[in-house]
Design a protein around this motif. Structure first.
Motif, PDB file in Angstrom:
ATOM      1  N   GLU A 159       0.843  -1.210   0.000  1.00  0.00           N
ATOM      2  CA  GLU A 159       0.000   0.000   0.000  1.00  0.00           C
ATOM      3  C   GLU A 159       0.872   1.251   0.000  1.00  0.00           C
ATOM      4  O   GLU A 159       1.978   1.234   0.540  1.00  0.00           O
ATOM      5  N   GLY A 215       2.438   4.689   1.068  1.00  0.00           N
ATOM      6  CA  GLY A 215       2.732   5.244   2.389  1.00  0.00           C
ATOM      7  C   GLY A 215       3.437   4.277   3.312  1.00  0.00           C
ATOM      8  O   GLY A 215       3.777   4.625   4.446  1.00  0.00           O
ATOM      9  N   LEU A 216       3.677   3.057   2.858  1.00  0.00           N
ATOM     10  CA  LEU A 216       4.336   2.090   3.750  1.00  0.00           C
ATOM     11  C   LEU A 216       5.860   2.246   3.776  1.00  0.00           C
ATOM     12  O   LEU A 216       6.549   1.534   4.491  1.00  0.00           O
ATOM     13  N   GLY A 217       6.360   3.175   2.957  1.00  0.00           N
ATOM     14  CA  GLY A 217       7.811   3.424   3.005  1.00  0.00           C
ATOM     15  C   GLY A 217       8.609   2.679   1.939  1.00  0.00           C
ATOM     16  O   GLY A 217       9.806   2.470   2.103  1.00  0.00           O
ATOM     17  N   SER A 250       9.394   3.600  -1.281  1.00  0.00           N
ATOM     18  CA  SER A 250      10.388   4.421  -1.980  1.00  0.00           C
ATOM     19  C   SER A 250      11.550   4.757  -1.054  1.00  0.00           C
ATOM     20  O   SER A 250      12.712   4.706  -1.457  1.00  0.00           O
ATOM     21  N   THR A 251      11.225   5.077   0.183  1.00  0.00           N
ATOM     22  CA  THR A 251      12.282   5.419   1.141  1.00  0.00           C
ATOM     23  C   THR A 251      13.230   4.232   1.322  1.00  0.00           C
ATOM     24  O   THR A 251      14.445   4.385   1.323  1.00  0.00           O
TER      25      THR A 251
HETATM   26  P1  GDP Z   1       5.583   4.647  -0.358  1.00  0.00           P
HETATM   27  O1  GDP Z   1       4.347   5.367  -0.783  1.00  0.00           O
HETATM   28  O2  GDP Z   1       5.293   3.264   0.093  1.00  0.00           O
HETATM   29  O3  GDP Z   1       6.691   4.696  -1.377  1.00  0.00           O
HETATM   30  O4  GDP Z   1       6.106   5.399   0.966  1.00  0.00           O
HETATM   31  P2  GDP Z   1       7.185   6.578   1.130  1.00  0.00           P
HETATM   32  O5  GDP Z   1       8.578   6.004   1.020  1.00  0.00           O
HETATM   33  O6  GDP Z   1       6.840   7.696   0.250  1.00  0.00           O
HETATM   34  O7  GDP Z   1       6.967   6.966   2.664  1.00  0.00           O
HETATM   35  C1  GDP Z   1       5.747   7.493   3.137  1.00  0.00           C
HETATM   36  C2  GDP Z   1       5.984   8.218   4.459  1.00  0.00           C
HETATM   37  O8  GDP Z   1       6.427   7.323   5.449  1.00  0.00           O
HETATM   38  C3  GDP Z   1       7.046   9.318   4.376  1.00  0.00           C
HETATM   39  O9  GDP Z   1       6.633  10.391   5.194  1.00  0.00           O
HETATM   40  C4  GDP Z   1       8.290   8.667   4.952  1.00  0.00           C
HETATM   41  O10 GDP Z   1       9.169   9.593   5.551  1.00  0.00           O
HETATM   42  C5  GDP Z   1       7.677   7.755   5.997  1.00  0.00           C
HETATM   43  N1  GDP Z   1       8.510   6.563   6.202  1.00  0.00           N
HETATM   44  C6  GDP Z   1       9.231   5.876   5.292  1.00  0.00           C
HETATM   45  N2  GDP Z   1       9.862   4.827   5.849  1.00  0.00           N
HETATM   46  C7  GDP Z   1       9.532   4.860   7.169  1.00  0.00           C
HETATM   47  C8  GDP Z   1       9.878   4.036   8.289  1.00  0.00           C
HETATM   48  O11 GDP Z   1      10.610   3.055   8.173  1.00  0.00           O
HETATM   49  N3  GDP Z   1       9.323   4.360   9.491  1.00  0.00           N
HETATM   50  C9  GDP Z   1       8.483   5.431   9.648  1.00  0.00           C
HETATM   51  N4  GDP Z   1       8.019   5.667  10.854  1.00  0.00           N
HETATM   52  N5  GDP Z   1       8.144   6.217   8.622  1.00  0.00           N
HETATM   53  C10 GDP Z   1       8.646   5.948   7.399  1.00  0.00           C
END
Ligand code: GDP
Length: 386
Positions: A65, A67-69, A71-72
């Motif tokens: 889903e 927002g799960l992190g 890309s990060t």
């Molecule tokens: P994606 O939509 O799955 O690619 O998610 P993103 O990488 O864009 O991350 C969504 C949000 O979650 C951002 O605000 C990130 O800073 C935060 N985030 C990413 N990784 C983590 C993590 O390991 N722990 C926490 N608490 N937040 C995270």
């Protein structure tokens, strides 16, 4: 030549162990980042030198889903920005959104070794109100890559096939649930025969140690209960180094990996580390006591070649057998017997493995010769969006 050097797989592992800098049992998962590199510089140990020259190819898919992190984590894993122009749609647009497939390729160079890494992201997965069909475009994408490979393999220019098949899929599970959601189960059931699934628990910093233990147990039970086949780390041979056996054991018992991602550098005790800064302290991404990030990366790098082999020998062969069966049934002119028994399939698979081993021995010999000539140069990471 030592015993392990006469066995290509073991020599490969030896090389990989060095480059992944996993020094067990004393140090467990040490941090390759201190040396400022990802750790694939020894991939020539795993692949043909010619492929290394043009670039080692690996495709990783990330699903989960938004927002799960995802890309990060991907950016933290490969120390690069894979999504510089990413736009996140507002909720109203997501309601009827279909899943998109977004493939980005970066070339990362480390000690003269190029890794052509394609990361396939699946934005929109799980976003729509009705998610029942949301893994269909993903299946389609995986099958399309198999189809392309099959086509190229039967063409004239078989030597220069670009391998875009998906070698591994990180499936992100929400830390907020009590285990798998129905969509997670459906996805894994639909995909486990096509791709190597590695389940990861996202944002593990939101869970206590006890909660991580509990959710891991629950997820594994559910995976087994639904008959889902996730990627299995290959067994270390009996006569393998104790360190390697210990590493495999630790990696295996950490699945599903509970990860934390961050691309931000924070100073902790005079050292810059990648982490997340909270009012109460810093969660260090690469600290094995804080999360399984390093284990996930060690698993990916150490078993990159195995992930490719399983993709080729199992998932692609499944696809090929099905595809040839289909084209024969529909009057195609393929020559392969579509009614292959399980035994025949096993034999074919063993033959393919044997061929791989023979090729690997040749590669290792060539590589050992070249290593005698080449002295290593310091690592360097460059990337660009394609
Ligand atoms: P994606 O939509 O799955 O690619 O998610 P993103 O990488 O864009 O991350 C969504 C949000 O979650 C951002 O605000 C990130 O800073 C935060 N985030 C990413 N990784 C983590 C993590 O390991 N722990 C926490 N608490 N937040 C995270």
């Amino acid at each position: 030549m030592s015993h392990s050097e006469s066995n290509p797989k073991k020599s490969i592992r030896k090389g990989i162990k060095l480059f992944s800098q996993v020094d067990l049992p004393e140090q467990k998962f040490t941090n390759p980042e201190t040396a400022g590199y990802v750790g694939f510089a020894n991939l020539p140990n795993q692949v043909h030198r010619k492929s290394v020259k043009k670039g080692f190819e690996f495709t990783l898919m990330v699903v989960g889903e938004s927002g799960l992190g995802k890309s990060t984590l991907v950016n933290s894993l490969f120390l690069t920005d894979l999504y510089p122009e990413r736009v996140i749609p507002p909720a109203a647009e997501k309601i009827n959104q279909t899943v998109k497939i977004d493939a980005s390729t970066v070339e990362i160079e480390e000690r003269g070794v190029k890794l052509r890494l394609t990361v396939v992201d699946t934005p929109g997965y799980g976003d729509a109100l009705n998610c029942s069909d949301c893994f269909k475009p993903i299946i389609q994408y995986i099958d399309d890559q198999f189809e392309r490979y099959l086509h190229d393999e039967s063409g004239l220019n078989r030597r220069h096939i670009i391998d875009n098949r998906v070698h591994c899929c990180f499936y992100f599970i929400s830390p907020a649930g009590h285990g798998l959601k129905p969509l997670d189960v459906e996805f894994m059931k639909a995909l486990h025969n096509r791709v190597n699934i590695v389940p990861v628990i996202a944002k593990a910093d939101t869970l206590t140690l006890h909660e991580i233990k509990r959710i891991k147990k629950r997820i594994l039970e559910e995976i087994a209960g639904h008959g889902i086949q996730i990627y299995q780390l290959p067994d270390a041979d009996e006569d393998e180094d104790e360190e390697f056996k210990e590493q495999t054991r630790l990696l295996r018992e950490s699945i599903p990996f509970a990860v934390v991602g961050s691309t931000q550098l924070i100073e902790v005790k005079g050292k810059k580390v990648r982490g997340r800064l909270y009012p109460w302290g810093v969660v260090e991404v690469e600290n094995p006591e804080h999360c399984d990030f390093l284990k996930l990366r060690t698993m990916l790098i150490t078993h990159m070649q195995d992930l490719q082999e399983v993709t080729h020998d199992l998932h692609y062969e499944n696809f090929r057998a099905q595809r040839l069966k289909g084209s024969k049934d529909s009057g195609g002119d393929e020559v392969e017997d579509p009614n292959l028994s399980e035994k025949d399939k096993m034999l074919l698979q063993k033959e393919a493995e044997l061929r791989h081993m023979q090729q690997m021995i040749a590669r290792m010999q060539a590589q050992m010769k070249s290593q005698q000539k080449d002295a290593g140069s310091p690592g360097k990471v460059t990337s660009h969006q394609v």
